[in-house]
Enzyme design. Sequence first.
Site, PDB file in Angstrom:
ATOM      1  N   CYS A  23       0.802  -1.221   0.000  1.00  0.00           N
ATOM      2  CA  CYS A  23       0.000   0.000   0.000  1.00  0.00           C
ATOM      3  C   CYS A  23       0.834   1.270   0.000  1.00  0.00           C
ATOM      4  O   CYS A  23       0.297   2.364  -0.180  1.00  0.00           O
ATOM      5  CB  CYS A  23      -0.952  -0.003   1.189  1.00  0.00           C
ATOM      6  SG  CYS A  23      -2.138  -1.363   1.146  1.00  0.00           S
ATOM      7  N   HIS A  50      -3.046   7.077   2.576  1.00  0.00           N
ATOM      8  CA  HIS A  50      -3.514   5.793   2.055  1.00  0.00           C
ATOM      9  C   HIS A  50      -4.893   5.484   2.615  1.00  0.00           C
ATOM     10  O   HIS A  50      -5.127   5.557   3.823  1.00  0.00           O
ATOM     11  CB  HIS A  50      -2.516   4.697   2.451  1.00  0.00           C
ATOM     12  CG  HIS A  50      -3.060   3.314   2.327  1.00  0.00           C
ATOM     13  ND1 HIS A  50      -3.659   2.856   1.162  1.00  0.00           N
ATOM     14  CD2 HIS A  50      -3.117   2.284   3.214  1.00  0.00           C
ATOM     15  CE1 HIS A  50      -4.056   1.607   1.346  1.00  0.00           C
ATOM     16  NE2 HIS A  50      -3.741   1.235   2.564  1.00  0.00           N
ATOM     17  N   ASN A 106     -10.468   0.152   0.270  1.00  0.00           N
ATOM     18  CA  ASN A 106      -8.999   0.145   0.284  1.00  0.00           C
ATOM     19  C   ASN A 106      -8.504  -0.489  -1.008  1.00  0.00           C
ATOM     20  O   ASN A 106      -8.692  -1.687  -1.225  1.00  0.00           O
ATOM     21  CB  ASN A 106      -8.510  -0.638   1.501  1.00  0.00           C
ATOM     22  CG  ASN A 106      -6.992  -0.676   1.637  1.00  0.00           C
ATOM     23  OD1 ASN A 106      -6.258  -0.447   0.679  1.00  0.00           O
ATOM     24  ND2 ASN A 106      -6.514  -0.977   2.837  1.00  0.00           N
TER      25      ASN A 106
END
Length: 370
Positions: free
Chosen positions: A125, A267, A297
């Site tokens: 990520c 993020h 996500n």
Amino acid sequence: MTLRLPSAAPHLTTPQTAVLESIAGFVPPDAVANDALPAAWGVDDAWVRRRTGIGERHRAAPGVATGDLALEAARRALAVAGRPLVDAVIVATSTPDRPMPAMAPRLATRLGLGGTAAWDVSAACSGFVYGLAAAVGALNSGCANRVLLVTAEVYSTLLDPRDRSAGILFGDGAAAVVLRRGERGEPGSVLALDLGSDGSGEDLIQVPGGGALERARSDAYAPDDRYFRMRGREVFQHAVTRMTQSAQTVLKRAGWAAEDVDRFCAHQANARILSAVGDRIPVPADRHVTNIERVGNTGAASIPLALADAAAWGELHAGQRVLLTAFGAGLTWGSAVLVWPELPGVPRVEAADLAVDAAVADPAVRIPIV
């Protein structure tokens, strides 16, 4: 012997850096709302929103691979930039189409850019920020005058259908940016970077099987080891701490105070993490850039996907000072700052017909979770 690293890593000191020329994002058309999640998970819309801030996430259709999403996002970003000559292609992903070769050369060829330098970045990520650092290096070194950085994930191929904790969070998506060599004072220039890692936490976020270690020690692995695993409570604490520290470090390197930040994009892991990091930097909630409610996500794609969404809807404006920060498996983390440029014509993040890569598409390997 323990190796101790310096507390302050080197950062940008040259007059030239990467300058953002365009951005675009893409999510596949199949949107899975909270109410459509498997009944066996025992969740409802209110419960998921309260714990994660997510209302829906998108799933790639059977036969659609990460490279297909990457291609769509890349085409959009190149179109926004006026289809310029690109000297290098970087792909950041943790769900590559194959263990080998890298995805970037195939993507470059599908874009008509065969012959250009092309490589992958694997930082989970944190992939977009690590990719930015790689782009800055390529541009500063003279290896390229213009770089296409693409982030793409199809997490739905890794999720255990029985694991609601990951299933409610992750979505599929892609985003891309075009970066050119330019001066640090230009709008869109990457002004400072901070990167870090801690391999002692590798087991907190992982896919245990599928690599060389499994082949070398096959008796230690089971079929379920091909699924994504995350220890959420511990990850939460690490993510908040590392992103906060990294964001504060990069602000110091840029000579900015927290109150100088006009837009903050972290993020898009979980709304509670985003809020906790913003409070600690601190950056007020009304300056946060987020689209987690609509896409979930999306791993390495989450920051540029949120930025593309905000730019398309007029929520980002030229001259705004932007702070980015990310955390992912590895453990890895990183932050960057830039002044947003004028970017006309950024398309909205919405579905489109995909050019599926028949060389990698195989519906039989897809793991359905809904």
